[in-house]
Structures are given as C-alpha cells and as structure tokens.
Design a protein around this motif. Sequence first.
Motif, mmCIF file in Angstrom:
data_model
loop_
_atom_site.group_PDB
_atom_site.id
_atom_site.type_symbol
_atom_site.label_atom_id
_atom_site.label_comp_id
_atom_site.label_asym_id
_atom_site.label_seq_id
_atom_site.Cartn_x
_atom_site.Cartn_y
_atom_site.Cartn_z
ATOM 1 N N ILE A 724 0.833 -1.206 0.000
ATOM 2 C CA ILE A 724 0.000 0.000 0.000
ATOM 3 C C ILE A 724 0.863 1.250 0.000
ATOM 4 C CG2 ILE A 724 -0.247 0.015 2.505
ATOM 5 C CD1 ILE A 724 -2.868 1.071 -0.139
ATOM 6 N N ALA A 725 1.998 1.206 0.776
ATOM 7 C CA ALA A 725 2.882 2.383 0.808
ATOM 8 C C ALA A 725 3.554 2.582 -0.543
ATOM 9 C CB ALA A 725 3.931 2.199 1.905
ATOM 10 N N ARG A 726 4.041 1.483 -1.162
ATOM 11 C CA ARG A 726 4.712 1.602 -2.454
ATOM 12 C C ARG A 726 3.736 2.072 -3.524
ATOM 13 N NH1 ARG A 726 6.537 -3.205 -2.756
ATOM 14 N NH2 ARG A 726 4.877 -4.074 -4.052
ATOM 15 N N THR A 727 2.479 1.579 -3.463
ATOM 16 C CA THR A 727 1.484 1.983 -4.469
ATOM 17 C C THR A 727 1.174 3.463 -4.347
ATOM 18 O OG1 THR A 727 0.531 -0.237 -4.367
ATOM 19 C CG2 THR A 727 -0.822 1.481 -5.370
ATOM 20 N N ILE A 728 1.013 3.937 -3.085
ATOM 21 C CA ILE A 728 0.771 5.378 -2.871
ATOM 22 C C ILE A 728 1.938 6.186 -3.389
ATOM 23 C CG2 ILE A 728 0.564 7.124 -1.070
ATOM 24 C CD1 ILE A 728 -1.063 5.088 0.557
ATOM 25 N N ASN A 729 3.175 5.712 -3.131
ATOM 26 C CA ASN A 729 4.362 6.450 -3.577
ATOM 27 C C ASN A 729 4.431 6.489 -5.095
ATOM 28 O OD1 ASN A 729 7.593 5.992 -4.303
ATOM 29 N ND2 ASN A 729 7.153 7.634 -2.850
#
Length: 892
Positions: A724-729
């Motif tokens: 989720i963090a990588r996708t947001i980034n």
Amino acid sequence: MDHHYDGEENDYMQQEDDWDRDLLLDPAWEKQQRKTFTAWCNSHLRKAGTQIENIEEDFRDGLKLMLLLEVISGERLAKPERGKMRVHKISNVNKALNFIASKGVKLVSIGAEEIVDGNAKMTLGMIWTIILRFAIQDISVEETSAKEGLLLWCQRKTAPYKNVNIQNFHISWKDGLGFCALIHRHRPELIDYGKLRKDDPMTNLNTAFDVAEKYLDIPKMLDAEDIVGTARPDEKAIMTYVSSFYHAFSGAQKAETAANRICKVLAVNQENEQLMEDYEKLASDLLEWIRRTIPWLENRVPESTMQAMQQKLEDFRDYRRQHKPPKVQEKCQLEINFNTLQTKLRLSNRPAFMPSEGKMVSDISNAWGALEGAEKGYEEWLLNEIRRLERLDHLAEKFRQKAAIHEAWTEGKEAMLTQKDYETASLSEIKALLKKHEAFESDLAAHQDRVEQIAAIAQELNELEYYDSPSVNARCQKICDQWDALGALTQKRSEALQRTEKLLETIDQLYLEFAKRAAPFNNWMEGAMEDLQDTFIVHTIEEIQGLSTAHEQFKATLPEADKERQAILGIHNEIAKIVQTYHVNMAGTNPYTTINPTEINAKWDKVRQLVPQRDQALIEEHARQQNNERLRRQFANQANVIGPWIQTKMEEIGRISIEMHGTLEDQLTHLRQYEKSIVNYKPKIDQLEGDHQQIQEALIFDNKHTNYTMEHIRVGWEQLLTTIARTINEIENQILTRDAKGISQEQLNEFRASFNHFDRDHSGTLGAEEFKACLISLGFDIGNDAQGEAEFARIMSIVDPNRLGVVTFQAFIDFMSRETADTDTADQVMASFKVLAGDKNYILAEELRRELPPDQAEYCISRMAPYTGPDAVPGALDYMSFSTALYGESDL
C-alpha cells in the motif's frame, strides 16, 4: 832521501798516479780525505793525550808523526829532535819515514822536505800509506786480505739485510744502510733497523755516525752531506772509516772466541761430572732393587687358595716381563756409561773414574748373579703348588656348583609352600594349584639324588682336609635341613588344597544357580527403571492416555517380581552360611556374574521409588496436554480469519494500481483511505501475536486446526503495508512526473495500459524482453540488427542502472517522460549563467549574490571551482564545469 812502498796489492807510485787522477776528477774527495784522515789520526793520538787540527801543518815538525807511529805500532822510534830549525824537522820526518820503510813499505816520491814544507798532497798520501799498512793490510777474511778482505768482511756481515748490497767502497755506502747494517749485526740493541728507509740517506748516515761515535768509540770521520752530495764518495775515506768498524768489532770477536773456548772446556768437565753422578745413582738404585728382590724370590711359604698361588705366579711373571727387563737394561746401560765415561776422561786428559766402594761394575755383576740364583726353582715350585691346589679346587668347585644349583632350585620354594593363596582362590584356581602342586612333588623327588651327591662330596673334602672345610660342612648341613623342611611343607599344602577344593565346588554350584536367576531379574529391573525414568514427549491427549494404561499394567507385575527377588537372596544367604561355618576366605566374587545382593536390593528400592514418581508425571502431562489443545484452538480461530483478510486486501490493492479508475488524485485519495482501514486492523494482529507467544511458551510446534503460522501472518501483514505504501508512492511520483514534464492524464493512462499489457505475471515489473516489446508497441524503432541492439542497451542502462534485469513502472514513466517532454540541459543552464555573468567565461561571487536568492547563491559559490582561463581575474568562478556537473557529465 826518497822512499817508496811495495805493498801486497800495488806500489806507491801507482797509488800516487791514482791519487793525482782522483783529486783532478773530484776536488771534493780531498775534503773528504782530509776530514777522514784527521779523524783517524786523532782516534790514535788521543791515546797519547794529543790531537791535530791541520794535517799538513801539525805533521811538519815530525814530532806528532813519530808519536802516531809509536801509538799504532806499539814500538819506540828513535829519539826525536826538539829543535825548531828546519834541519831538526827534516830529521824527525826522516826517522818516521825510515820506520815506515822498516815495516816493508817502500815509499816512492815522498821526501821529508815535502812534508816539512806542508805539501798537502804528499802529506795525505803518506797518511794513506800508514793507514794501508797498519789498519788494512793485516785484515784477513777467508784467504783474502787487505782491501779485498775488508770488502768480503763487509759483504758477509751485511748479507742478511736484503736492502744492502756492498760491492765497493764508494757508491755502495751512499744510502747509509751499509753502516747501519754493520752496527745492527754486531750490536742490534743500538739501532732499530726496521724503521730505516732507503730513500732517507741523511738520516741513515747520521744515525750510523752518531751511534758509532757514542757507543763504539769510532770518531765521526765522514760528513753525511759530503757523501750524499757527491756522485761517487771517496774510496779511501770510506775504506778508512769502515776499517775502524772492523777493528772495533774484531776485538769483540776475539773475546767471544776466548769465552767459547773456556765454555767448551767447562762443558766437557760438567758433562763428565754428570756422567759420574748418573753412574753412582744408577748403581745405587740397581743394587737396592736387587737387595729388595732376592728375599721375595727366596720365600717358599705356600698359600692355601688357588687364587693366592696364581697371584704369586702372576706376580713372578710380572717380575719377569715388567720389572726385570728394565733392570737388565739399566745394568747394561750402567756398564756402557762406565766405559764411555772412562774413554771421555782419557781423551780429555782427565784421571780415570773410580766409583764408590761396593759400586764397581764387578760388585754389580756379583749381586746380579745372586739374584738369578734366587730365581732358580721359584717358578717350578709355584707350578707344583698350583697343580696340588687345582685338584682340591676342582672338587670344591664341583661341590659349589651342585650346591648352587640346588639352592637356586629351592629359592622361594618354602615361601611358595607356606603361602595361603588357596584361601582366596576360585575353584578353577584351586584345581590349577593342585595340578601345579603335583608337578612340584614330582620335581622334589627328582632332586633327591643331587642332595645325596652334595653330601658325598662334602665328606670327601673333609677327608682330604680342604682348607675351607668348615664353610663346606655348614653349607651341606643347611641344604639337608632345608630338604627335610620342604618335604613336610609339601605334605601339609597338599592336604589343605584338597580340603579347599571340596568346599569351593559346593559354593560354585550355588554361585551358578544365583547367576542363572539373578541375571534375568536384574535385566527386568534395569528395563523397568529405564522405562520409569524415560522422558516422554507427547503432543496429544490420546498419546498420554496410552502411556498411563501401559504404566498400570506394569504395576500389576510387581508382587510376583518381589517373590523372585526373595528366592535369589536366599541362595546368597546359603553361600554365606557355608563360608562362615568352614572359615572359607572368600576374597573373590561370583565368577559367573557381577550382580550382588546389595545391587539387587538397591535397584528394587529404586523401582519402588520411581513408580509413584511416574504416576505424578503422567498426571501432570495429561493436564498440560489439555491446556495446549485449548491454545491451539484459540490461535487457529483468529488466524483462519486474519490470513484470508490479508490476502483479500493484497488483491484489492493490486486491482486499484492496475485498473486506473479516475484521475491520479482520485486514485491517491482512495489508496490513502484504504491504507487507514488497513492500519486500523493492527490490534487484531497484536492479539494474534499474544496467542502465538503463549503457544511458544508452551512448546507447541504443530496445530492441526489451521494452516496459518504466525510467520505467515507477519510476512503477509508486512507485505500488505509495504504494498500500500509503495502503491501510494508510485501514484505520487506519477503526479510529480506529470506536472514536471507536462504529460497529460491520457498519456499516463496510455503508458499504464501498455505497461499492464506486457506485465503478464502482474509482478509490477517488466523483464528485458517484455520492456522491449512494450517500446516497440509505443512506436520506438528498435530492430533486431546490431544498431537496434545497441540502442536497446542504451535505453536499458537508463531504466535499469543497477542491472537488475527488470524495469519498474516508475522507471518506465521517467524514461517515457524524458522521451516525450521538453527538459533542461547542461548547455541551457550554462547559457543562463553566461547571461548573469555579462557574457564572460566566468562569474563573480557578487554577481551570484546579486542575481540569485541567498541560499542558492551560497550553494553555487561553495561548489564552483576557481576559473583558471587566460582571462581570469581574482575571485573568478568556473560556472561551465559547475553546469556540466549538475547533469552528471563531470564531478561536482
């Protein structure tokens, strides 16, 4: 009147001619002769208490000339005239010339008038004639005389000196080493010859002249300067001076010869006296030895032992081999010395030698005859005595050998027969001891004959009155007594062994029965103890219930086992009763087993103790398994919910990142709300961690109620948060790229659609071939030729700088942005700096501070290198290298 001199070599006329020629050749010679002849005359006149200073003036009146001749000849001349008139002077000179002529010297062309008139040449010639006659003519060396004799003497004396070569009486003496060598040869302590140098003639000459004058009483007749400064020194001057050395050293030679003659006479006398003393001492020593030896040879007292008589014979042989031969040599040498001494005395005109009384050669011969008489029969007497003792010694040796053999055989036998080894022996050992004892009895009977032989030999030695009969009798009696004792001990030991054998056979039967029953019972107890102490590992209630059932079955067998134990102990008690009744010393153990009653009782007690301990352990383990089952179910109920939830969320996030519904901002808002809902699920994960910790503390390793482990849950949860963090980034970076590069939303959607199309495994990355296919689909001209491969390699180095072999969507977006948008370059930035610098190739710090914000101006100033071009001014900065470094084209 005229006079002339006929010498041994040549007449004076020839010398006069030579004289005139010499003076004409080198006037320096006259100076040398005048000094030499004056010094020579003064060396003799000094004995008469007078001197001369001017040789022609002081000899004009003839008085000192006559005095000189008297001194050198040792004779008295005619009475001189004391008047001062010319006629008186001529008379005196004629008297001197007549004396010279009387010595065999013929003077030619030398008249008294020339001398009185002070003719220097005639005066020097006359003095030379005197020197030849009285100083040189009498010199004789190896059948040569006069000049040749003097030259040969010089050559002989200087021969050992390698840097001296005397061949004449002129240039051979120029370096002074010849004079020094003559002095050193006769008086080496006067000159340190090793320090002289051939290239320093002045030092050598002065050294020789000074030493001769000071220590040898030879006046200084020559000047070193004249000799060195003259090409060829005057021969007559040199001869005159050298002759003084000959006469000085010849006197010492005569004294040495006289001393040698005296020493030779004394040495002969001393040698004769020493020979006399040696004869007296040698004669005294020899007579004394004969006096001591004769009584020893006359002693005929026999010895009682063979060893003593053999020692007498050996002493006599030593006397013959070692002591007598040197004395024979001394006797012979004494006679030789006596005859030699008498011969030497006769040859040296000395009286004959008469030895002291009783030490004549005849006295020594008589004493020697008495010595040889005493020797007669001594050796024969010795051999007869030795043969007699040899017969006795042979018999005695036979007794000793038989006795020694018997004693060696009996050694330790009494100790063996008296030992009570059978008291602690086993049955097999007793049987072996019995067989061994039977063998000993046979051996004992066989030795009976030897004992009888020993007694018979002892009896014979007594009858022959052997000197050591007491010790033989004592030894024989000891052997007989010991033999009787061995017979009695043998019978006693045989009875004891047989009695012990019967008792041990009974005990052995009981031992065997004990071993047959104790072994299986002991194995049963050891197995029981092992089972009761075995640490069981169970994982289910069913397993612990099975262990409890088996334990109850084991407890039911204990009463029957106790009965068997009592029977086994009864066998052991019966053995103990026999041992106590018959006083059997049971030092050994049961040969059939190592098990003993104490061990059996100890193990039985241990089994009884372990039974209740096992009961308690089974009860506790049953309770623990019930609690473990509760923990398994509690963990499985939660894990079976959380695991599928995480998987569902991962799939949903993947769909969101691929489907591209709405704008990037809408996607970002949706993802952040999704992220918040995921974070709010964290307490359930923490609760599951607590349950898992309880399972670990209870050492539970499997759970049949779920397929999820805590490690699976943790990894899934971490992947969910990371995804989720990588996708947001990624969405945020896409927004930044879109805004910075001016890419429209439609272009981004196209890029995403193309990327997703070729990302067939939905990994979020493209492999090299997938990426190449994607570029071709977007219109890039990448052929399969070498140029196409090179272009693709260039693109891969941009999108995959770490050479991982994959291309992420962000790297793909960055590449497509650079390819489709207008971007700043190093040349554009360099052109902007040139505008700020006023079209100069460099820029100043104040210009940067004036045109740029403070922080950016200071950033540039701190990183720009000094400008070093030909148009540089103080403080100039290089904005060109700075611009290329900003874009990685050089180092900043």
